[in-house]
Design a protein around this motif. Structure first.
Motif, PDB file in Angstrom:
ATOM      1  N   ASP A 292       0.842  -1.196   0.000  1.00  0.00           N
ATOM      2  CA  ASP A 292       0.000   0.000   0.000  1.00  0.00           C
ATOM      3  C   ASP A 292       0.879   1.250   0.000  1.00  0.00           C
ATOM      4  O   ASP A 292       2.095   1.177   0.157  1.00  0.00           O
ATOM      5  N   ILE A 293       0.257   2.398  -0.171  1.00  0.00           N
ATOM      6  CA  ILE A 293       0.999   3.654  -0.321  1.00  0.00           C
ATOM      7  C   ILE A 293       1.826   3.975   0.923  1.00  0.00           C
ATOM      8  O   ILE A 293       2.958   4.462   0.813  1.00  0.00           O
ATOM      9  N   GLN A 294       1.291   3.714   2.107  1.00  0.00           N
ATOM     10  CA  GLN A 294       2.038   4.003   3.334  1.00  0.00           C
ATOM     11  C   GLN A 294       3.289   3.126   3.427  1.00  0.00           C
ATOM     12  O   GLN A 294       4.369   3.597   3.798  1.00  0.00           O
ATOM     13  N   SER A 295       3.155   1.873   3.073  1.00  0.00           N
ATOM     14  CA  SER A 295       4.312   0.969   3.083  1.00  0.00           C
ATOM     15  C   SER A 295       5.362   1.425   2.080  1.00  0.00           C
ATOM     16  O   SER A 295       6.566   1.369   2.357  1.00  0.00           O
ATOM     17  N   GLU A 296       4.902   1.853   0.909  1.00  0.00           N
ATOM     18  CA  GLU A 296       5.821   2.368  -0.115  1.00  0.00           C
ATOM     19  C   GLU A 296       6.596   3.569   0.416  1.00  0.00           C
ATOM     20  O   GLU A 296       7.802   3.692   0.222  1.00  0.00           O
ATOM     21  N   LYS A 297       5.889   4.474   1.098  1.00  0.00           N
ATOM     22  CA  LYS A 297       6.538   5.666   1.640  1.00  0.00           C
ATOM     23  C   LYS A 297       7.587   5.293   2.682  1.00  0.00           C
ATOM     24  O   LYS A 297       8.699   5.837   2.685  1.00  0.00           O
ATOM     25  N   TYR A 298       7.231   4.383   3.575  1.00  0.00           N
ATOM     26  CA  TYR A 298       8.186   3.969   4.609  1.00  0.00           C
ATOM     27  C   TYR A 298       9.408   3.299   3.989  1.00  0.00           C
ATOM     28  O   TYR A 298      10.539   3.503   4.431  1.00  0.00           O
ATOM     29  N   TYR A 299       9.174   2.527   2.942  1.00  0.00           N
ATOM     30  CA  TYR A 299      10.283   1.887   2.247  1.00  0.00           C
ATOM     31  C   TYR A 299      11.208   2.948   1.646  1.00  0.00           C
ATOM     32  O   TYR A 299      12.434   2.867   1.758  1.00  0.00           O
TER      33      TYR A 299
ATOM     34  N   ILE B 259      11.541   6.058   2.627  1.00  0.00           N
ATOM     35  CA  ILE B 259      12.230   6.748   3.727  1.00  0.00           C
ATOM     36  C   ILE B 259      13.444   5.941   4.176  1.00  0.00           C
ATOM     37  O   ILE B 259      14.531   6.490   4.385  1.00  0.00           O
ATOM     38  N   GLN B 260      13.263   4.656   4.307  1.00  0.00           N
ATOM     39  CA  GLN B 260      14.368   3.779   4.708  1.00  0.00           C
ATOM     40  C   GLN B 260      15.510   3.855   3.687  1.00  0.00           C
ATOM     41  O   GLN B 260      16.678   3.981   4.065  1.00  0.00           O
ATOM     42  N   GLN B 261      15.161   3.793   2.408  1.00  0.00           N
ATOM     43  CA  GLN B 261      16.178   3.861   1.366  1.00  0.00           C
ATOM     44  C   GLN B 261      16.908   5.193   1.401  1.00  0.00           C
ATOM     45  O   GLN B 261      18.126   5.256   1.235  1.00  0.00           O
ATOM     46  N   ILE B 262      16.184   6.278   1.622  1.00  0.00           N
ATOM     47  CA  ILE B 262      16.790   7.610   1.675  1.00  0.00           C
ATOM     48  C   ILE B 262      17.740   7.710   2.865  1.00  0.00           C
ATOM     49  O   ILE B 262      18.842   8.272   2.752  1.00  0.00           O
ATOM     50  N   MET B 263      17.324   7.174   3.994  1.00  0.00           N
ATOM     51  CA  MET B 263      18.155   7.237   5.204  1.00  0.00           C
ATOM     52  C   MET B 263      19.485   6.508   5.012  1.00  0.00           C
ATOM     53  O   MET B 263      20.489   6.876   5.623  1.00  0.00           O
ATOM     54  N   GLU B 264      19.505   5.523   4.158  1.00  0.00           N
ATOM     55  CA  GLU B 264      20.723   4.748   3.927  1.00  0.00           C
ATOM     56  C   GLU B 264      21.633   5.375   2.867  1.00  0.00           C
ATOM     57  O   GLU B 264      22.771   4.949   2.697  1.00  0.00           O
ATOM     58  N   LEU B 265      21.155   6.387   2.171  1.00  0.00           N
ATOM     59  CA  LEU B 265      21.970   7.021   1.133  1.00  0.00           C
ATOM     60  C   LEU B 265      23.192   7.708   1.737  1.00  0.00           C
ATOM     61  O   LEU B 265      23.115   8.336   2.782  1.00  0.00           O
ATOM     62  N   GLN B 266      24.304   7.605   1.011  1.00  0.00           N
ATOM     63  CA  GLN B 266      25.537   8.258   1.432  1.00  0.00           C
ATOM     64  C   GLN B 266      26.001   9.313   0.429  1.00  0.00           C
ATOM     65  O   GLN B 266      26.851  10.133   0.732  1.00  0.00           O
TER      66      GLN B 266
END
Length: 83
Positions: free
Chosen positions: A2-9, A11-18
């Motif tokens: 769902d859209i909320q799960s997509e957003k959280y995913y 966010i997680q990917q963004i947080m891991e960006l270097q």
């Protein structure tokens, strides 16, 4: 997902960006998407001026109905065929 799960995913990917350049590009993309989601913003100045001129003509009553245009075109075609 769902859209909320997509957003959280995301966010997680963004947080891991270097890579700061990727973060910058994402910020620019999101900024553009949230501020300019109206198609009007993608028009050129010339196109916007043409629209404004057309609206002014409409306000001034300088219009021709579709029916009148079609009648005129049909008459011109008929006259052309008779030549």
């Amino acid at each position: 997902m769902d859209i909320q799960s997509e957003k959280y995913y995301l966010i997680q990917q963004i947080m891991e960006l270097q890579d700061s350049s990727v973060v910058k590009k994402m910020r620019e993309f999101l900024s553009k998407e949230t501020k300019n989601n109206d198609w009007y913003h993608s028009l050129t100045n010339s196109e916007k001026e043409s629209i404004a001129k057309g609206l002014q003509e409409l306000d001034n009553g300088n219009v021709i109905s579709h029916e009148d245009v079609m009648t005129s075109v049909k008459n011109k075609i008929a006259a052309f065929k008779q030549q």
